[in-house]
Motif scaffolding. Structure first.
Motif, PDB file in Angstrom:
ATOM      1  N   ILE A  67       0.833  -1.209   0.000  1.00 46.16           N
ATOM      2  CA  ILE A  67       0.000   0.000   0.000  1.00 46.16           C
ATOM      3  C   ILE A  67       0.861   1.250   0.000  1.00 46.16           C
ATOM      4  O   ILE A  67       0.636   2.180  -0.784  1.00 46.16           O
ATOM      5  CB  ILE A  67      -0.959   0.005   1.212  1.00 46.16           C
ATOM      6  CG1 ILE A  67      -1.958  -1.145   1.111  1.00 46.16           C
ATOM      7  CG2 ILE A  67      -1.700   1.343   1.295  1.00 46.16           C
ATOM      8  CD1 ILE A  67      -2.860  -1.294   2.333  1.00 46.16           C
ATOM      9  N   ILE A  68       1.877   1.288   0.868  1.00 38.87           N
ATOM     10  CA  ILE A  68       2.694   2.497   0.958  1.00 38.87           C
ATOM     11  C   ILE A  68       3.507   2.700  -0.319  1.00 38.87           C
ATOM     12  O   ILE A  68       3.722   3.833  -0.755  1.00 38.87           O
ATOM     13  CB  ILE A  68       3.603   2.471   2.214  1.00 38.87           C
ATOM     14  CG1 ILE A  68       4.331   3.805   2.392  1.00 38.87           C
ATOM     15  CG2 ILE A  68       4.586   1.328   2.176  1.00 38.87           C
ATOM     16  CD1 ILE A  68       3.417   4.984   2.600  1.00 38.87           C
ATOM     17  N   PHE A  69       3.931   1.623  -0.965  1.00 40.45           N
ATOM     18  CA  PHE A  69       4.614   1.769  -2.252  1.00 40.45           C
ATOM     19  C   PHE A  69       3.697   2.457  -3.259  1.00 40.45           C
ATOM     20  O   PHE A  69       4.109   3.389  -3.959  1.00 40.45           O
ATOM     21  CB  PHE A  69       5.048   0.403  -2.788  1.00 40.45           C
ATOM     22  CG  PHE A  69       6.404  -0.038  -2.324  1.00 40.45           C
ATOM     23  CD1 PHE A  69       7.535   0.259  -3.062  1.00 40.45           C
ATOM     24  CD2 PHE A  69       6.550  -0.746  -1.147  1.00 40.45           C
ATOM     25  CE1 PHE A  69       8.789  -0.145  -2.642  1.00 40.45           C
ATOM     26  CE2 PHE A  69       7.800  -1.155  -0.707  1.00 40.45           C
ATOM     27  CZ  PHE A  69       8.928  -0.855  -1.459  1.00 40.45           C
ATOM     28  N   ASP A  70       2.456   2.001  -3.354  1.00 37.97           N
ATOM     29  CA  ASP A  70       1.537   2.572  -4.334  1.00 37.97           C
ATOM     30  C   ASP A  70       1.152   4.000  -3.973  1.00 37.97           C
ATOM     31  O   ASP A  70       1.006   4.855  -4.849  1.00 37.97           O
ATOM     32  CB  ASP A  70       0.285   1.706  -4.445  1.00 37.97           C
ATOM     33  CG  ASP A  70      -0.527   2.034  -5.685  1.00 37.97           C
ATOM     34  OD1 ASP A  70      -0.073   1.702  -6.798  1.00 37.97           O
ATOM     35  OD2 ASP A  70      -1.605   2.646  -5.548  1.00 37.97           O
ATOM     36  N   GLN A  71       0.993   4.281  -2.690  1.00 41.28           N
ATOM     37  CA  GLN A  71       0.664   5.644  -2.281  1.00 41.28           C
ATOM     38  C   GLN A  71       1.783   6.621  -2.621  1.00 41.28           C
ATOM     39  O   GLN A  71       1.530   7.776  -2.975  1.00 41.28           O
ATOM     40  CB  GLN A  71       0.385   5.686  -0.778  1.00 41.28           C
ATOM     41  CG  GLN A  71      -0.931   5.042  -0.366  1.00 41.28           C
ATOM     42  CD  GLN A  71      -1.180   5.181   1.121  1.00 41.28           C
ATOM     43  OE1 GLN A  71      -0.306   4.933   1.947  1.00 41.28           O
ATOM     44  NE2 GLN A  71      -2.390   5.584   1.480  1.00 41.28           N
ATOM     45  N   ASN A  72       3.021   6.162  -2.525  1.00 45.58           N
ATOM     46  CA  ASN A  72       4.172   7.039  -2.779  1.00 45.58           C
ATOM     47  C   ASN A  72       4.402   7.323  -4.258  1.00 45.58           C
ATOM     48  O   ASN A  72       5.268   8.125  -4.604  1.00 45.58           O
ATOM     49  CB  ASN A  72       5.441   6.432  -2.181  1.00 45.58           C
ATOM     50  CG  ASN A  72       5.523   6.636  -0.681  1.00 45.58           C
ATOM     51  OD1 ASN A  72       4.833   7.475  -0.114  1.00 45.58           O
ATOM     52  ND2 ASN A  72       6.371   5.856  -0.019  1.00 45.58           N
ATOM     53  N   GLY A 373       4.696  -0.563   6.840  1.00 44.34           N
ATOM     54  CA  GLY A 373       4.209   0.561   6.048  1.00 44.34           C
ATOM     55  C   GLY A 373       5.137   1.750   6.096  1.00 44.34           C
ATOM     56  O   GLY A 373       6.350   1.628   5.912  1.00 44.34           O
ATOM     57  N   ASP A 374       4.584   2.922   6.367  1.00 43.18           N
ATOM     58  CA  ASP A 374       5.365   4.156   6.361  1.00 43.18           C
ATOM     59  C   ASP A 374       6.312   4.253   7.550  1.00 43.18           C
ATOM     60  O   ASP A 374       7.083   5.206   7.642  1.00 43.18           O
ATOM     61  CB  ASP A 374       4.409   5.357   6.348  1.00 43.18           C
ATOM     62  CG  ASP A 374       5.024   6.579   5.684  1.00 43.18           C
ATOM     63  OD1 ASP A 374       6.035   6.429   4.970  1.00 43.18           O
ATOM     64  OD2 ASP A 374       4.501   7.691   5.878  1.00 43.18           O
ATOM     65  N   CYS A 375       6.267   3.300   8.466  1.00 47.89           N
ATOM     66  CA  CYS A 375       7.193   3.262   9.608  1.00 47.89           C
ATOM     67  C   CYS A 375       8.309   2.244   9.401  1.00 47.89           C
ATOM     68  O   CYS A 375       9.023   1.904  10.356  1.00 47.89           O
ATOM     69  CB  CYS A 375       6.435   2.929  10.890  1.00 47.89           C
ATOM     70  SG  CYS A 375       5.303   4.216  11.423  1.00 47.89           S
TER      71      CYS A 375
END
Length: 672
Positions: A67-72, A373-375
């Motif tokens: 998810i965080i890869f796609d959000q970035n 994730g983002d952490c």
């Protein structure tokens, strides 16, 4: 029959059952990054049910990685999977310098969860040529490239090349430059084909059902335009990111079966309901239940939480932290939180901006068990949640200091020469060595426990009024609260710090970092983009400028090197108080223009001559300015279908963990 279910099947690891060996914190360095490990002290002392709970929550934490890869950035998953296919199946020479450069590029993608620097936000480019990349592609298993339906490998590579090699194509993940369209010029995957004006107009047109308890509109969705109409694609089961969220929910459901108590089970079930529906009222209900739980030992942050990566400060990235309470160290944080009303009443801000009654402030020191994730791999050292101002005001907040993470950072930094190179005097160095670690942790306690939770908005002020400056100003407000009070005699009276020397050590470290050492993290010729770095320079530079008449802080030269010296710690504290009062006013009143001016005047621009000097001095130390961690792994040991033990191991190979996650915990399609 014994069945071993390994959450991360790592071939290289240090077995926790083997004979004691010296724990290696620093594993490797590449580019401007260092990879470390953290220990999980106290895990073996937990009861079996708590260990099993940590296992399930840890599985949920690593299940949302895609998810965080796609959000970035919308091309991040395609680029990562392309590079991983090359890494795994390339049949050519793997001893050349260009291959080594390729591996570094892939490691940077893993670290930053995409092709943009995790801190600076700029796109980093490969140190190998496009021709070499084409050679790699040609000699790699063609069947495993992440092509779209009906797309050839050649077409895929042609589509990706501009995003990999062209510095002018979507150059920034988050653009905060004044005078530009922040949405169109940011690569984050929160908006599609929209302008900043369209986004602002869409959310301004949404009416709050209860203005006293405003919903966090937009926090869990992507805003797109379809058939000329703006609509949200909500991140939930059955919506966007469904396949990853389904896995997260699977493990959260397992966690409810071994919850420590009914209260914990209740908020876990509410979190599951939120993921199933995407309903923002359910999100608030979950947060109220979660923040009210002060009895559980094991805890988790899991969700779309922080909005730092949205240039408009609305959309939240997915993250997770699994932890349990450090009972002994928490006594310090509990002392601070127990006196929250005293700190609020003695804050230097206008009385009208203070909370008349501080509610529900809880603080603890935690032992982190898993990051996601983002952490992950880069992690904060403290957290204060929830972010909704009305919940903080009415129900309080939870603040944590991640002491095993800060300890790992300290251990990995031993002997790196930074302090000796940039501290002006031997006395300053001794203060840092004697008090620095404690002072830093106390600063984090104050920042997270009280700083973020202090003050209040005036009636009618929107929590989104400061827009793209919100994150920087909020971090500055919390830092200033910590800096102002760490020098207060009350801290010694409470037994939180042993003497004023701790406060002086923190003042030295903060001003030194804000004016000098954090410049080593910025590329030559660039200004500051990241919110926390802007905040630190804003505070340090403002205090330097406003303390000039009394020479509170001065730049000094020694052996043609620049240092800072604090000449009056008490006057510096007064300056911290004055700036805190102004930033609290800005937040309470929603004064966007004053906030904008403060950040732009003090937090953004870099002294290029000083920057050049700092980079040259820093380069000689051979120290990576940024760091992140690989996770420990947890293994369920079962007998006849029953869990008998949960075993912890500490992997030692970064690339192995990343490839294992990409193989076994990658649940999203390439294109979302």
């Amino acid at each position: 029959m014994t069945i071993i279910l390994n959450s991360c099947n790592q071939p290289k690891k240090e077995d926790s059952s083997s004979k004691p060996v010296e724990f290696k914190f620093l594993l490797e360095q590449f580019a401007d990054l260092k990879i470390m490990r953290y220990q999980v002290p106290g895990f073996e002392s937990l009861d079996l049910k708590q260990k099993e709970l940590i296992y399930y929550l840890s599985q949920a934490a690593i299940s949302g990685r895609d998810i965080i890869f796609d959000q970035n950035g919308r091309y991040n998953l395609a680029i990562r999977r392309t590079m991983e296919n090359i890494y795994s199946t390339y049949s050519g020479d793997k001893s050349s310098e260009e291959w080594k450069n390729f591996v570094v590029y892939l490691k940077r993608i893993w670290f930053s969860n995409g092709i943009y620097h995790h801190y600076g936000s700029e796109k980093f480019l490969p140190s190998f040529s496009q021709d070499y990349f084409m050679e790699l592609v040609k000699n790699t298993d063609q069947s495993k490239f992440p092509v779209r339906p009906g797309q050839s490998v050649d077409q895929l590579i042609a589509e990706l090349i501009p995003f990999i090699f062209d510095p002018n194509v979507l150059p920034k993940k988050v653009n905060l430059e004044t005078g530009t369209d922040l949405v169109k010029t940011s690569a984050v995957n929160f908006y599609d084909g929209l302008s900043e004006e369209e986004v602002e107009g869409f959310y301004k047109g949404m009416a709050q059902p209860n203005p006293q308890e405003p919903l966090s509109f937009g926090i869990n969705s992507k805003l797109v335009k379809e058939n000329g109409k703006l609509m949200e694609k909500v991140w939930k089961i059955g919506g966007m990111y469904s396949s990853a969220i389904e896995k997260i929910v699977f493990w959260l459901n397992k966690a409810t079966e071994v919850a420590e108590n009914e209260q914990q089970k209740q908020w876990l079930e509410e979190l599951i309901s939120y993921y199933q529906t995407g309903d923002l009222k359910t999100w608030d209900k979950y947060n109220v239940l979660w923040v009210s739980d002060h009895i559980s030992n094991v805890d988790v942050v899991n969700g779309f939480i922080e909005n730092y990566e949205d240039p408009l400060g609305r959309k939240a990235t997915w993250e997770s932290v699994v932890d349990f309470k450090d009972i002994e160290a928490t006594k310090r944080a509990e002392t601070i939180s127990a006196n929250a009303q005293w700190f609020e009443d003695h804050s230097p801000v206008d009385p009208g901006f203070r909370k008349k009654q501080v509610k529900g402030v809880s603080a603890k020191v935690i032992t982190v068990a898993q990051l996601g994730g983002d952490c992950y791999p880069s992690t904060p050292i403290g957290i204060n949640l929830p972010n909704a101002d009305w919940i903080r005001k009415e129900h309080g907040s939870k603040s944590v200091t991640m002491e095993n993470i800060t300890y790992a950072y300290d251990q990995a930094a031993l002997g790196n020469g930074m302090l000796e190179e940039f501290a002006f005097t031997a006395e300053e160095q001794e203060l840092a060595k004697k008090y620095g670690s404690l002072a830093s942790n106390v600063h984090t306690d104050l920042h997270e426990c009280l700083g973020h939770g202090s003050g209040q908005l005036l009636p009618g002020t929107s929590s989104e009024a400061l827009k793209n400056y919100q994150s920087t100003l909020e971090e500055a407000r919390a830092d200033l609260f910590a800096l102002y009070f760490i020098m207060d005699p009350k801290m010694v009276q409470l037994g939180v710090i042993p003497s004023e020397g701790s406060a002086k050590a923190e003042y030295n470290a903060y001003i030194r970092n804000g004016l000098i050492t954090q410049l080593c993290r910025i590329e030559r010729g660039k200004n500051i983009e990241e919110a926390h770095m802007r905040n630190r320079q804003l505070i340090a530079k403002w205090c330097f400028e406003h303390g000039k008449e009394s020479n509170v802080i001065e730049f000094v030269k020694k052996e043609n090197k620049t240092f800072i010296r604090i000449n009056d710690y008490n006057k510096l504290r007064e300056l911290f108080g004055k700036l805190l009062a102004e930033i609290q006013r800005i937040k309470s009143e929603g004064d966007f223009h004053a906030g904008q001016k403060l950040v732009e005047d003090y937090g953004v621009r870099v002294d290029q001559q000083l920057h050049k000097e700092v980079l040259e001095r820093f380069k000689k130390l051979n120290v990576a300015p940024y760091g992140g961690f690989i996770n420990p792994t947890f293994t369920l040991i079962e007998n006849d279908g029953k869990v008998k033990e949960v075993k912890i191991d500490y992997p030692i190979d970064y690339a192995t963990q990343m490839m294992e996650y990409s193989t076994n915990y990658s649940f999203l399609p390439t294109w979302n």
